[in-house]
Structures are given as structure tokens and as C-alpha cells.
Scaffold this motif. Structure first.
Motif, PDB file in Angstrom:
ATOM      1  N   GLN A   1       0.821  -1.206   0.000  1.00 37.79           N
ATOM      2  CA  GLN A   1       0.000   0.000   0.000  1.00 37.79           C
ATOM      3  C   GLN A   1       0.856   1.258   0.000  1.00 37.79           C
ATOM      4  OE1 GLN A   1      -2.466  -0.674   3.427  1.00 37.79           O
ATOM      5  NE2 GLN A   1      -3.716  -2.240   2.391  1.00 37.79           N
ATOM      6  N   LEU A   2       1.956   1.246   0.759  1.00 43.51           N
ATOM      7  CA  LEU A   2       2.870   2.385   0.783  1.00 43.51           C
ATOM      8  C   LEU A   2       3.486   2.586  -0.600  1.00 43.51           C
ATOM      9  CD1 LEU A   2       4.434   4.593   2.287  1.00 43.51           C
ATOM     10  CD2 LEU A   2       6.125   2.835   2.924  1.00 43.51           C
ATOM     11  N   PHE A   3       3.860   1.475  -1.221  1.00 44.69           N
ATOM     12  CA  PHE A   3       4.448   1.555  -2.564  1.00 44.69           C
ATOM     13  C   PHE A   3       3.461   2.165  -3.550  1.00 44.69           C
ATOM     14  CE2 PHE A   3       4.394  -0.608  -6.719  1.00 44.69           C
ATOM     15  CZ  PHE A   3       5.525  -0.032  -7.271  1.00 44.69           C
ATOM     16  N   MET A   4       2.196   1.723  -3.524  1.00 41.44           N
ATOM     17  CA  MET A   4       1.210   2.224  -4.485  1.00 41.44           C
ATOM     18  C   MET A   4       0.900   3.702  -4.251  1.00 41.44           C
ATOM     19  SD  MET A   4       0.531   0.161  -6.849  1.00 41.44           S
ATOM     20  CE  MET A   4      -0.803   1.135  -7.538  1.00 41.44           C
ATOM     21  N   THR A   5       0.915   4.127  -2.992  1.00 39.06           N
ATOM     22  CA  THR A   5       0.691   5.549  -2.709  1.00 39.06           C
ATOM     23  C   THR A   5       1.791   6.390  -3.339  1.00 39.06           C
ATOM     24  OG1 THR A   5      -0.430   5.026  -0.633  1.00 39.06           O
ATOM     25  CG2 THR A   5       0.446   7.257  -0.873  1.00 39.06           C
ATOM     26  N   GLN A   6       3.018   5.978  -3.133  1.00 36.79           N
ATOM     27  CA  GLN A   6       4.154   6.705  -3.711  1.00 36.79           C
ATOM     28  C   GLN A   6       4.142   6.613  -5.239  1.00 36.79           C
ATOM     29  OE1 GLN A   6       7.372   4.687  -1.740  1.00 36.79           O
ATOM     30  NE2 GLN A   6       7.256   5.982   0.111  1.00 36.79           N
ATOM     31  N   PHE A   7       3.769   5.459  -5.765  1.00 37.68           N
ATOM     32  CA  PHE A   7       3.721   5.242  -7.210  1.00 37.68           C
ATOM     33  C   PHE A   7       2.703   6.179  -7.866  1.00 37.68           C
ATOM     34  CE2 PHE A   7       2.137   3.052 -10.987  1.00 37.68           C
ATOM     35  CZ  PHE A   7       3.309   2.669 -11.612  1.00 37.68           C
ATOM     36  N   SER A   8       1.505   6.260  -7.266  1.00 33.46           N
ATOM     37  CA  SER A   8       0.454   7.110  -7.828  1.00 33.46           C
ATOM     38  C   SER A   8       0.849   8.569  -7.800  1.00 33.46           C
ATOM     39  CB  SER A   8      -0.855   6.905  -7.052  1.00 33.46           C
ATOM     40  OG  SER A   8      -1.276   5.558  -7.148  1.00 33.46           O
ATOM     41  N   ALA A   9       1.509   8.982  -6.713  1.00 35.73           N
ATOM     42  CA  ALA A   9       1.933  10.372  -6.615  1.00 35.73           C
ATOM     43  C   ALA A   9       3.008  10.695  -7.648  1.00 35.73           C
ATOM     44  CB  ALA A   9       2.441  10.660  -5.208  1.00 35.73           C
ATOM     45  N   ARG A  10       3.890   9.749  -7.888  1.00 37.72           N
ATOM     46  CA  ARG A  10       5.024   9.976  -8.810  1.00 37.72           C
ATOM     47  C   ARG A  10       4.559  10.047 -10.270  1.00 37.72           C
ATOM     48  NH1 ARG A  10      10.217   5.900  -9.533  1.00 37.72           N
ATOM     49  NH2 ARG A  10      11.336   7.146 -11.129  1.00 37.72           N
ATOM     50  N   PHE A  11       3.586   9.194 -10.636  1.00 39.94           N
ATOM     51  CA  PHE A  11       3.199   9.108 -12.046  1.00 39.94           C
ATOM     52  C   PHE A  11       1.763   9.577 -12.295  1.00 39.94           C
ATOM     53  CE2 PHE A  11       6.364   5.637 -11.448  1.00 39.94           C
ATOM     54  CZ  PHE A  11       7.356   6.148 -12.274  1.00 39.94           C
ATOM     55  N   GLY A  12       1.225  10.353 -11.352  1.00 37.96           N
ATOM     56  CA  GLY A  12      -0.176  10.779 -11.465  1.00 37.96           C
ATOM     57  C   GLY A  12      -0.474  11.603 -12.690  1.00 37.96           C
ATOM     58  N   LYS A  13       0.508  12.256 -13.269  1.00 38.00           N
ATOM     59  CA  LYS A  13       0.281  13.101 -14.431  1.00 38.00           C
ATOM     60  C   LYS A  13       0.200  12.302 -15.739  1.00 38.00           C
ATOM     61  CE  LYS A  13       2.465  17.208 -12.458  1.00 38.00           C
ATOM     62  NZ  LYS A  13       3.499  18.245 -12.648  1.00 38.00           N
ATOM     63  N   LEU A  14       0.526  11.003 -15.664  1.00 36.64           N
ATOM     64  CA  LEU A  14       0.448  10.173 -16.874  1.00 36.64           C
ATOM     65  C   LEU A  14      -0.979   9.626 -16.976  1.00 36.64           C
ATOM     66  CD1 LEU A  14       3.854   8.251 -16.590  1.00 36.64           C
ATOM     67  CD2 LEU A  14       3.328  10.283 -17.957  1.00 36.64           C
ATOM     68  N   ARG A  15      -1.829  10.388 -17.677  1.00 36.14           N
ATOM     69  CA  ARG A  15      -3.256  10.094 -17.687  1.00 36.14           C
ATOM     70  C   ARG A  15      -3.557   8.681 -18.191  1.00 36.14           C
ATOM     71  NH1 ARG A  15      -6.978  13.898 -21.287  1.00 36.14           N
ATOM     72  NH2 ARG A  15      -5.844  12.737 -22.895  1.00 36.14           N
ATOM     73  N   ALA A  16      -2.913   8.274 -19.280  1.00 33.46           N
ATOM     74  CA  ALA A  16      -3.174   6.945 -19.841  1.00 33.46           C
ATOM     75  C   ALA A  16      -2.805   5.857 -18.838  1.00 33.46           C
ATOM     76  CB  ALA A  16      -2.384   6.759 -21.130  1.00 33.46           C
ATOM     77  N   LEU A  17      -1.682   6.052 -18.127  1.00 30.94           N
ATOM     78  CA  LEU A  17      -1.281   5.074 -17.116  1.00 30.94           C
ATOM     79  C   LEU A  17      -2.322   4.981 -16.024  1.00 30.94           C
ATOM     80  CD1 LEU A  17       0.699   3.110 -15.785  1.00 30.94           C
ATOM     81  CD2 LEU A  17       1.918   5.096 -14.837  1.00 30.94           C
ATOM     82  N   MET A  18      -2.809   6.144 -15.557  1.00 30.34           N
ATOM     83  CA  MET A  18      -3.806   6.140 -14.494  1.00 30.34           C
ATOM     84  C   MET A  18      -5.081   5.418 -14.943  1.00 30.34           C
ATOM     85  SD  MET A  18      -2.421   7.539 -11.859  1.00 30.34           S
ATOM     86  CE  MET A  18      -0.833   6.871 -12.385  1.00 30.34           C
ATOM     87  N   GLU A  19      -5.443   5.603 -16.221  1.00 32.46           N
ATOM     88  CA  GLU A  19      -6.634   4.924 -16.733  1.00 32.46           C
ATOM     89  C   GLU A  19      -6.462   3.409 -16.688  1.00 32.46           C
ATOM     90  OE1 GLU A  19      -7.257   6.429 -20.630  1.00 32.46           O
ATOM     91  OE2 GLU A  19      -7.939   8.417 -19.963  1.00 32.46           O
TER      92      GLU A  19
END
Length: 523
Positions: A496-514
Motif C-alpha cells: 500500500q505504501l508503494f502504491m501511494t508513492q507510485f500514484s503520486a510519482r506518475f499521477g500526471k500520466l493520464r493513460a497510465l492512471m486509466e
């Protein structure tokens, strides 16, 4: 048969002989012999491999005779009698005589009823020294044209069939010795075909055919040797065996680089047939003298072949250090291909220490070896594991040849249950789980799933760097696999800690977030 200037084949000559017996009356044949013995045949030349045109002196004038070697009834003579005249007979006898068939011997054969064993098929005696065989084959087959791989294969079949017939009455060893001469001759014809400018375009497109035929001839040659009673041949047929020595020297020590590996042929003969007593010592002396006297007269190809031959004798004599020195000086010799037969011999004889030392010496040269040779090389290391316990040496050798040895190295690490080293090499080479066999990863996971966490994390990062939707989808699959392993390890907080940091780091990559949302990795 002795060498002549006529471009007709043995089959044509046999046909002429038999046609004379069928079509010419004995009285005409006798007159033809008399003309020949009186010097009436003034000239004779061959044309187009079919016609022999000559001038024959008659009682009052000179007649032009055109002898058709394929259809004798189409022959012509300027005299009034046509083709079956004494002038044509004289030209036929002249032609037979050029190939070693004396008219009186032929007439005796004729008087005996012309049995099937035509005198045209006489062969050199096999009981003295068989150095006559190369000249015989050259004389018999020099008019044969080889312009395609198919025609070469047809020629091989024809020559083998005829040779079986002409050596039918020989003793077993003499028959096999004669066959070895035949295969050496055929290999030379194959080399001429490969090198011929007239087959250059064909060779570029279909050249594999020639090489395949040559390879098959090599196998037949070795099979012929395997059928011999070698000890008996060395004792009873020494002169015939020694006749090979000058032939092999001429073939193996050429100044030009050959198209056929004559060095292998040379070494094979000395390994299997000739390696005995004084012959061996005399050959080594010959090689040493050639090497000492050679630089001023010989080119690099010949000197390399001589050094390789000396290395062969050193290995056969157990002098491996001297052999290695010779091989280092023979720098154009493909070292692994040269040593392969000896490596097999060491393995078959259980000479494990020699095999081990040679494999270690070979290792630096394997950088330039063919990939199949790399696999072959490590098959010998595999054989050493049980008798010598050489796993660490083998792994070290594999590491030095990475990435070419990757699959072998991976399998051995897994076999030895050295899973951490296996994952470390994957990380070092930048490989992803998709690059590795699933079963290998499964074995690591069954042992310790935590070892695979760095590999999947690295794979996710590599996918994201590509910034393509398909790569993002692959990253999601890797992340789902990571989540399963963290769950299996009871480390969901770390996940969970990893995913929180991961989402914050790559949150601007819209396609990835989708794609993450589709995979239900984030909400």
C-alpha cells in the motif's frame, strides 16, 4: 588408363569397343590394326566430347574420318565403304591405344567372344603402391562437367557404382583403400566446382548443395575407414597406406586457403590409419623441417596448416603444452573446431583432467566462437561435473561468456538452487519476467517469493519509461503480480505504501492512471 588429350568418357570408350565387336567384320578389324601399326593414322583430335576427327592414309590417298563416340553408325569416312571400313577401325584402335588398350589385346578379347568384362575397364594393379589411383581417376573422369550441385551428386553416384564394379575382386582392405582414393578425388572435384567462376552465381544462390555433397563425402570417407581392419592393413598393406602420405601433404599444406577443410582430412588419416611407429616420426620430422624452411617459400595458409598438423601429433603423443603453443602460433585456425575431435576423445576415454585443462585453455577463444559451439563447449563442462566436481569452474566460465551463455547459466543456477544469483543476473542484464521461462520463475517463487520483488519492480519501471499505452497495460499486469506476491508474503502494508508513492510519482500520466483503474489497482 594413362592421361590423354581426348575429352571422351570411359562410358564412350566402352561403347566404341563393344560397337566395334558388333559391327566390324574380323577381316576389317585386322586391316585396321595393320593400318595403325604401319603409321597410317596421321592425326586424331576430339571435338565437343562426341566426335573424334582424324586422317588415315589409304593405299592411294588420305581419308578424313569422323568417329561419333555416342553413335558409331553416324560415323563417316571419305572412302566408298562408309563408316564400317578399315580406316574407321584404324582410328578406333588408335583411340583405344591412347587409353592403354593395345589392339592385339583387344582382338584376343574379341576372339574369346567379347565377354562382358571389356578390356577398356582394366584398372591399375592394387597390389604394389596405390599411387596409380589418382592418375587413373583423373584420366577416367577429367571430361566430366560439373556445373550444378545436382550434376555433382550424379557424378558421385556414377563414380561409386563404377568403382564397385572395377574393385569387385579385391580383398576387403584393398577395396576400401581404393575407395578412400576415390573419395579424395571426388572431394577435389567438389572443391574445384565450388571455386569455379562459372558456378559463382549458382554458388551464391544454391551453394549449400555443393557443401552438403562435400559433407556427405566426408562422412562416407570416415565410414570407409571404420570398416577397415586397420591393424591388419598396417601390417599387410603398408605400401598402399603410405601412398596416401604425399597426397595428404599436397592437399593439406596449400599456399592458398582451401574451400574444403583438408587439414581435417589430413589429421583424420593420421589419427585413424597412419599413426604408427616410424611413419609418425618421419612425418613429424617432415613437418618440422617444412616449418623451419618454409617462411621464405610458403604463405601463411600453408604455415598455419603445418603448425596445426604438428599440434595434432603433440596431442596424440600427450604433449598438450607443446600443442597449445603450436595452436597459438596457428592464429588462423578455428581453435574450437580443431580441438572438438580431441575433446570427444578425452571424454570417451575418461581423460577428465586433460579435458578440464583444455576447456579452461579454450575459454578466451570462445568469445569469437559460433553460438552452437558455445553450447557444445559447455556440454563438455556438463560431463565434468560428476567426476571432477567442477560446478564453480563451469559457472565462472559461463559468467565470462554472458549474455551468450545466459540460458545455460540460468538453468545451472536453478538446478543448483542458487535462486538469488539467478535473479541478480536477470537484474544486471535488465531482463523482465517476459524474457524468462515461466517455469524458472515458478521455481524461484516456490522457494522464496521475495527474491522476485526487485525483478517485477524493475520491469514496471521499464514499461512506464516507454510511455505507450500497451506498455502501461503490461505494467499493470506486473503490478497485479507484485500485489499477489506481497499478499503471499504478508507484506500488504509495504504494498500500500508503494502504491501511494507510485500514484503520486506518475499521477500526471493520464493513460497510465486509466489502465491502473481498469486493473482496479487505484480507485
Amino acid at each position: 588408363m594413362r592421361s590423354t588429350g581426348f575429352t571422351i568418357t570411359e562410358e564412350q570408350l566402352t561403347y566404341i569397343s563393344e560397337a566395334m565387336a558388333d559391327l566390324f567384320p574380323r577381316s576389317v578389324l585386322r586391316k585396321g590394326i595393320a593400318h595403325l601399326q604401319n603409321g597410317a593414322v596421321l592425326s586424331c583430335v576430339s571435338k565437343d566430347g562426341q566426335l573424334c576427327v582424324g586422317s588415315v592414309l589409304g593405299r592411294k590417298t588420305t581419308y578424313s574420318v569422323s568417329l561419333n563416340a555416342d553413335f558409331i553408325t553416324l560415323s563417316e569416312c571419305e572412302c566408298a565403304k562408309g563408316f564400317s571400313c578399315e580406316h574407321t577401325a584404324a582410328l578406333c584402335f588408335y583411340l583405344l591405344q591412347q587409353f592403354g588398350i593395345e589392339p592385339e589385346s583387344w582382338l584376343q578379347w574379341y576372339d574369346e567372344g567379347a565377354p562382358k568384362s571389356s578390356p577398356v575397364l582394366s584398372v591399375p594393379s592394387p597390389t604394389p603402391a596405390d599411387e596409380q589411383w589418382p592418375q587413373f581417376f583423373h584420366s577416367s573422369y577429367r571430361s566430366v562437367t560439373i556445373d550444378t550441385a545436382y550434376s555433382f551428386e550424379q557424378f558421385i553416384q556414377r563414380a561409386e557404382k563404377e568403382h564397385e564394379q572395377r574393385t569387385a575382386g579385391f580383398s576387403r582392405n584393398l577395396k576400401l583403400i581404393a575407395k578412400l582414393h576415390l573419395y579424395l578425388y571426388l572431394l577435389q572435384r567438389g572443391e574445384q566446382a565450388i571455386a569455379s567462376p562459372s558456378t559463382g552465381l549458382y554458388r551464391q544462390i544454391y551453394g549449400q548443395g555443393y557443401q552438403q555433397s562435400v559433407l556427405e563425402l566426408m562422412h562416407r570417407l570416415m565410414d570407409t575407414v571404420s570398416q577397415m581392419d586397420i591393424a591388419r592393413a598396417q601390417k599387410e598393406n603398408g605400401a598402399q597406406l603410405q601412398a596416401f602420405i604425399p597426397i595428404l601433404r599436397e592437399l593439406a599444406f596449400q599456399n592458398a586457403k582451401p574451400h574444403i577443410h583438408w587439414g581435417f582430412v589430413y589429421r583424420y588419416f593420421w589419427w585413424s590409419l597412419l599413426y604408427t611407429g616410424a611413419w609418425k616420426e618421419e612425418e613429424q620430422q617432415y613437418l618440422l623441417q617444412s616449418l623451419q624452411n618454409g617462411p621464405a617459400r610458403s604463405k601463411a595458409a600453408a604455415l598455419t596448416a603445418i603448425r596445426s598438423a604438428l599440434a595434432h601429433f603433440e596431442i596424440m603423443g600427450g604433449q598438450d603444452a607443446s600443442a597449445k603453443q603450436m595452436l597459438q602460433e596457428a592464429n588462423d585456425e578455428p581453435i574450437y573446431a580443431f580441438l572438438l575431435p580431441y575433446l570427444h576423445s578425452f571424454r570417451e576415454r575418461g581423460q577428465w583432467d586433460r579435458l578440464r585443462l583444455w576447456l579452461g585453455w579454450l575459454l578466451p577463444s570462445m568469445d569469437d566462437a559460433e553460438q552452437e559451439d558455445v553450447y557444445s563447449y559447455f556440454s563438455f563442462w556438463n560431463e565434468l561435473r560428476e567426476p571432477c566436481g567442477t560446478v564453480e569452474e563451469e559457472l565462472k566460465a559461463m559468467r565470462s561468456l554472458l549474455p551468450r551463455s545466459f540460458y545455460l547459466y540460468s538453468e545451472l543456477l536453478i538446478e543448483q538452487k542458487r535462486f538469488r544469483e539467478f535473479v541478480d543476473i536477470l537484474l544486471t542484464l535488465g531482463l523482465t519476467p517476459a524474457d524468462v521461462e515461466a517455469e524458472l520463475l515458478a521455481q524461484v517463487e516456490r522457494s522464496d517469493p521475495s527474491l522476485l520483488l526487485p525483478l517485477y519492480h524493475q520491469a514496471v519501471t521499464q514499461c512506464i519509461r516507454q510511455k505507450q499505452r500497451e506498455a502501461y497495460r503490461l505494467a499493470v499486469r506486473y503490478l497485479l503480480r507484485l500485489r499477489s506476491m506481497y499478499m503471499l508474503l504478508g507484506q500488504m502494508k509495504q504494498w500500500q505504501l508503494f502504491m501511494t508513492q507510485f500514484s503520486a510519482r506518475f499521477g500526471k500520466l493520464r493513460a497510465l492512471m486509466e489502465e491502473l483503474r481498469k486493473g482496479k489497482l487505484i480507485s
